[in-house]
Design a protein around this motif. Sequence first.
Motif, mmCIF file in Angstrom:
data_model
loop_
_atom_site.group_PDB
_atom_site.id
_atom_site.type_symbol
_atom_site.label_atom_id
_atom_site.label_comp_id
_atom_site.label_asym_id
_atom_site.label_seq_id
_atom_site.Cartn_x
_atom_site.Cartn_y
_atom_site.Cartn_z
ATOM 1 N N ILE A 294 0.987 -1.256 0.106
ATOM 2 C CA ILE A 294 -0.100 0.018 0.144
ATOM 3 C C ILE A 294 0.781 1.176 -0.185
ATOM 4 O O ILE A 294 1.710 1.213 0.849
ATOM 5 C CB ILE A 294 -0.759 0.086 1.050
ATOM 6 N N GLU A 370 -8.398 4.036 1.960
ATOM 7 C CA GLU A 370 -9.184 3.372 1.208
ATOM 8 C C GLU A 370 -8.753 3.740 -0.469
ATOM 9 O O GLU A 370 -8.832 2.828 -1.129
ATOM 10 C CB GLU A 370 -10.702 3.520 1.469
ATOM 11 N N SER A 372 -6.053 4.544 -1.382
ATOM 12 C CA SER A 372 -4.596 3.747 -1.746
ATOM 13 C C SER A 372 -4.763 2.678 -1.944
ATOM 14 O O SER A 372 -4.186 2.011 -2.874
ATOM 15 C CB SER A 372 -3.553 4.303 -0.641
ATOM 16 N N CYS A 373 -5.626 1.889 -1.128
ATOM 17 C CA CYS A 373 -6.078 0.478 -1.457
ATOM 18 C C CYS A 373 -6.633 0.134 -2.726
ATOM 19 O O CYS A 373 -6.426 -0.854 -3.522
ATOM 20 C CB CYS A 373 -6.910 -0.131 -0.327
ATOM 21 N N GLU A 374 -7.557 1.109 -3.166
ATOM 22 C CA GLU A 374 -8.174 1.050 -4.576
ATOM 23 C C GLU A 374 -7.131 1.020 -5.534
ATOM 24 O O GLU A 374 -7.250 0.379 -6.593
ATOM 25 C CB GLU A 374 -9.369 1.988 -4.576
ATOM 26 N N SER A 376 -3.852 0.329 -5.544
ATOM 27 C CA SER A 376 -3.355 -0.868 -5.513
ATOM 28 C C SER A 376 -4.028 -2.047 -6.238
ATOM 29 O O SER A 376 -3.418 -2.775 -6.942
ATOM 30 C CB SER A 376 -3.004 -1.403 -4.138
ATOM 31 N N LEU A 415 -5.847 -6.380 0.671
ATOM 32 C CA LEU A 415 -6.410 -4.925 0.208
ATOM 33 C C LEU A 415 -7.825 -4.844 0.439
ATOM 34 O O LEU A 415 -8.381 -3.820 0.996
ATOM 35 C CB LEU A 415 -5.996 -4.877 -1.234
ATOM 36 N N TYR A 418 -8.784 -4.236 4.203
ATOM 37 C CA TYR A 418 -8.326 -2.782 4.342
ATOM 38 C C TYR A 418 -9.439 -2.150 3.918
ATOM 39 O O TYR A 418 -9.932 -0.914 4.861
ATOM 40 C CB TYR A 418 -6.997 -2.329 3.984
ATOM 41 N N ILE A 419 -9.894 -2.230 3.174
ATOM 42 C CA ILE A 419 -10.876 -1.487 2.196
ATOM 43 C C ILE A 419 -12.442 -1.531 3.267
ATOM 44 O O ILE A 419 -12.962 -0.689 3.535
ATOM 45 C CB ILE A 419 -11.347 -1.803 0.802
#
Length: 467
Positions: A294, A370, A372-374, A376, A415, A418-419
Amino acid sequence: NVVERLPRSTSEAMATDAKEAAGVPPALTREVSECGPDTDRFVRLLHWLNKGGSQFPKLYLKYEDEDYRSVHTKCAVDSDEEVVYVPLAQIMTTEKAKSSAIGKAIRNSGYVMNCSHSWLACYLCQEKHSPDSYWKPFIDILPDKYYNMPIFFNEHYNKHLKGSYSLEMAATRNRQLRQEYDGIIRRCPAFRKYHYLEFVWGRLAVITRIFSLDIGGRTTDGLVPMADMLNHHPTRQTTWGYSDRKKGFVMTTTRKVGAEEQIFDSYGRKWQGRYFVNYGFTIDNNYEDNDAVIHGSLSEDDPQYSMKKRYLGGWSSREFQPQAQWNRKAKDLLAFFRTVSANAKELGTRPNFNAPVSIRNETAALINLEKSCEESLKKFPDSLQTDHKLLKVNKWEDSNHRNCVIMRAGEKEVLMWYIKLCQEGRRLLALPYEQLAKEAPAKTQRFRLYYDAVIEPLARGVSRHHF
């Protein structure tokens, strides 16, 4: 078993001829009968081990297929029972490598190894080319190729890994191996007769079989024949170490193992990328230890850019690799995003971003995390649903294909965790405190630790302020 697919007379003749040629003791008959097309090589290895004093009377080697060998029990084995003993003379240690001809040449050249495994790798190269090597029976059973290792993957396999951090991890490993080899041959002419790929072969043989040992109060690495044949299982069935009293390597069971069962060692808990890139396999259901990359960054347009950068230790961007659980890595990740998401008023209080600052700040941090996770997730061309479907159907080109899908699926699952944490965290932070307890996640959920450490204290603090 390939031997079993041959006519009975043929398989028996193969085993009998090999045993007679090597003079295998009767006690090793069972071991040889299960070695399949590897019979002749394993006959020599087992005879060498037996002659040198190694003992493993309740175990035998079994050929499963071209890519998989295993160690099984001949009979039931109790807990705390010694199942493997290998004397020091048959352990290839780093010290033996350093004192060898090639080891002395490298030391005299002044070259400093970047990785201690390179000493054994260089020694393996020397001994592989020596037909009279003491280690020949051991070296002969080492894999000739490692096509299951991601450092050798071509575009056909790499396309299945697009978006995965394992691609960069494998590329980094290739660069490190090349740099080590080039450094050695630049300073040590004696090693130039060995090809780069031979050196890589040696390094892979070492990393996939190495044991860390304490011999006479000194920590060293060693290759331990027979003990290195046990496959990995997350639940440890054995414990091992060097016994100064017995002057050898000892492996002992940690629980009962039934007759004819495969007996396992454990490489320890690791994230999937280490299993995959270092050892060439993946672990099913490695949920607690899977991780993902991330990225976090601080915009140069941020009005408080300078102050936030100081809080971040001079960094304006970071790369995190957390697991899907509330641990130190997750806390560091949230601390970064709390700092990036802070407003001027919050910065003015000189907060400790390792702890929650305010509901507004935590909500903003979760929004940015969120995103940043998207980002990735977008790097992967296939969805997590596609991966899960492939794993359910379970039809593959080969084991490499399956490992690629398990690797990337594990990253996506982290990921997605975390989202969901970000979404659920924001929902709970928006609730009145008196309603929060009713919505709390179950204590068995991994999300509960974040709830207890962050959400409930933040909401309780606001409630006290109002009353």
